[in-house]
Design a protein around this motif. Structure first.
Motif, mmCIF file in Angstrom:
data_model
loop_
_atom_site.group_PDB
_atom_site.id
_atom_site.type_symbol
_atom_site.label_atom_id
_atom_site.label_comp_id
_atom_site.label_asym_id
_atom_site.label_seq_id
_atom_site.Cartn_x
_atom_site.Cartn_y
_atom_site.Cartn_z
ATOM 1 N N GLU A 270 0.847 -1.199 0.000
ATOM 2 C CA GLU A 270 0.000 0.000 0.000
ATOM 3 C C GLU A 270 0.876 1.241 0.000
ATOM 4 N N ASP A 271 0.482 2.244 -0.777
ATOM 5 C CA ASP A 271 1.204 3.510 -0.777
ATOM 6 C C ASP A 271 0.430 4.525 0.054
ATOM 7 N N HIS A 272 1.177 5.413 0.733
ATOM 8 C CA HIS A 272 0.565 6.354 1.667
ATOM 9 C C HIS A 272 0.988 7.782 1.345
ATOM 10 N N PRO A 273 0.079 8.749 1.525
ATOM 11 C CA PRO A 273 0.435 10.151 1.308
ATOM 12 C C PRO A 273 1.123 10.748 2.531
ATOM 13 N N ASP A 274 1.847 11.866 2.302
ATOM 14 C CA ASP A 274 2.450 12.575 3.420
ATOM 15 C C ASP A 274 1.484 13.640 3.932
ATOM 16 N N LEU A 275 1.980 14.549 4.752
ATOM 17 C CA LEU A 275 1.120 15.558 5.372
ATOM 18 C C LEU A 275 0.544 16.534 4.356
ATOM 19 N N THR A 276 1.163 16.617 3.172
ATOM 20 C CA THR A 276 0.663 17.521 2.134
ATOM 21 C C THR A 276 -0.184 16.781 1.094
ATOM 22 N N GLY A 277 -0.385 15.478 1.301
ATOM 23 C CA GLY A 277 -1.186 14.700 0.358
ATOM 24 C C GLY A 277 -0.404 14.086 -0.775
ATOM 25 N N ARG A 278 0.908 14.273 -0.789
ATOM 26 C CA ARG A 278 1.727 13.689 -1.854
ATOM 27 C C ARG A 278 2.109 12.256 -1.504
ATOM 28 N N PRO A 279 2.208 11.371 -2.484
ATOM 29 C CA PRO A 279 2.628 9.998 -2.204
ATOM 30 C C PRO A 279 4.023 10.004 -1.580
ATOM 31 N N ARG A 280 4.181 9.303 -0.435
ATOM 32 C CA ARG A 280 5.438 9.465 0.295
ATOM 33 C C ARG A 280 6.058 8.171 0.804
ATOM 34 N N PHE A 281 5.268 7.159 1.185
ATOM 35 C CA PHE A 281 5.915 5.935 1.640
ATOM 36 C C PHE A 281 5.034 4.726 1.344
ATOM 37 N N VAL A 282 5.702 3.602 1.140
ATOM 38 C CA VAL A 282 5.011 2.367 0.805
ATOM 39 C C VAL A 282 5.187 1.394 1.958
ATOM 40 N N THR A 283 4.153 0.608 2.208
ATOM 41 C CA THR A 283 4.218 -0.406 3.257
ATOM 42 C C THR A 283 3.842 -1.773 2.692
ATOM 43 N N ALA A 284 4.288 -2.819 3.370
ATOM 44 C CA ALA A 284 3.963 -4.176 2.950
ATOM 45 C C ALA A 284 4.127 -5.089 4.159
ATOM 46 N N LEU A 285 3.544 -6.270 4.054
ATOM 47 C CA LEU A 285 3.669 -7.294 5.086
ATOM 48 C C LEU A 285 4.368 -8.504 4.496
ATOM 49 N N ARG A 286 5.073 -9.232 5.350
ATOM 50 C CA ARG A 286 5.711 -10.477 4.925
ATOM 51 C C ARG A 286 4.683 -11.585 5.025
ATOM 52 N N GLY A 287 4.416 -12.236 3.875
ATOM 53 C CA GLY A 287 3.406 -13.280 3.850
ATOM 54 C C GLY A 287 3.867 -14.567 4.530
#
Length: 287
Positions: A270-287
């Motif tokens: 999943e990609d997440h926005p920063d405080l200004t709404g811009r795409p800033r960091f991606v997260t994932a889980l280990r299956g």
């Protein structure tokens, strides 16, 4: 000695900083005033009048800030989570945007006892130390390739330990090294990474261009070179159910999630926005 209204000094500081192109003139003016007075920013209204020497000291710091010296260098610290770390020449200054990445990581750790956490490209040590402060039971490893950054991280780690926080385990290393942290393969609950990711040749503000170390800001391969290694390391280190969070440039909204999805053991990307709404960091889980 005639005392002067602090409000007027702050207004003059705002005017100077705005003319210099500083993006947050009010915030910076108030933080400078608070630093000179030795009070919290929220208590400035309780200081209506100040001595001329205070006005002069504020003016001197404002003049430096107007030359685009980072505010954090002037006051000597930067905040992340519930802690502050010392910063200055030679180390990357933590940014407010990274708060959201930290929050995601701490949320993932809820309910896990004695989690193992790895902070790749630790810089000042801010992320690792913020985790250690929030989770005293965690075992936190941090690594950086730059000796100057590691010197700042060691300094900050000593300060946090003196304040009662858990110690972190600091290492000098290159995250492209396949043997790095090999003893932790499959044992890590959380991997965090705020790597150099700005594509080479990108315009950045003077505070970054003239004061942040270039190798902590820019990366080859359109900004993806270090991120590629971070994804590889995370896929190897994480235990099933463990999580990864990597900060990236706003131009990487498609590229970084694709890099993560290419590692089939990593799911829930999943990609997440920063405080200004811009795409800033991606997260994932280990299956």
């Amino acid at each position: 000695m005639n005392r002067q209204p602090l409000r007027l000094a702050i207004m003059e500081a705002m005017r100077i900083l705005e003319a210099a192109g500083v993006s947050s003139p009010r915030t910076d003016a108030e933080l400078i005033a608070a630093h000179v007075l030795g009070v919290e920013r929220g208590r400035l209204p309780l200081v209506p009048l100040v001595d001329p020497a205070v006005v002069d000291a504020i003016g001197q710091m404002v003049a430096q800030r107007a030359k685009r010296v980072p505010l954090q260098h002037l006051v000597g610290w930067a905040a992340l989570g519930d802690i502050t770390v010392d910063v200055g020449p030679g180390v990357f200054v933590p940014r407010p945007e990274t708060e959201l990445l930290l929050e995601w990581g701490l949320k993932l750790l809820k309910g896990r006892e004695y989690p193992v956490v790895v902070d790749l490209c630790t810089g000042s040590g801010a992320l690792a130390l913020a985790v250690a402060h929030a989770r005293p039971d965690a075992v936190v490893y941090a690594v950086d390739i730059d000796p100057t950054a590691l010197a700042w991280a060691r300094h900050n780690a000593e300060l946090r330990a003196a304040a009662g926080d858990s110690r972190i385990r600091l290492y000098s290393g290159d995250i492209s090294d396949s043997a790095m942290f090999a003893e932790l393969d499959g044992l890590v609950d959380l991997v965090l990474c705020n790597p150099p990711y700005v594509p080479e040749g990108t315009w950045v503000p003077p505070e970054v261009a003239e004061h942040d170390p270039a190798h902590a800001v820019f990366a080859e391969e359109s900004g993806l070179a270090v991120i590629r290694h971070a994804v590889t390391v995370a896929a190897r280190l994480l235990r099933p159910g463990g999580g990864l969070a990597i900060e990236h440039d706003d131009t990487h909204v498609a590229a970084v999630p694709s890099l993560v999805r290419a590692r089939r053991v990593l799911t829930d990307v999943e990609d997440h926005p920063d405080l200004t709404g811009r795409p800033r960091f991606v997260t994932a889980l280990r299956g």
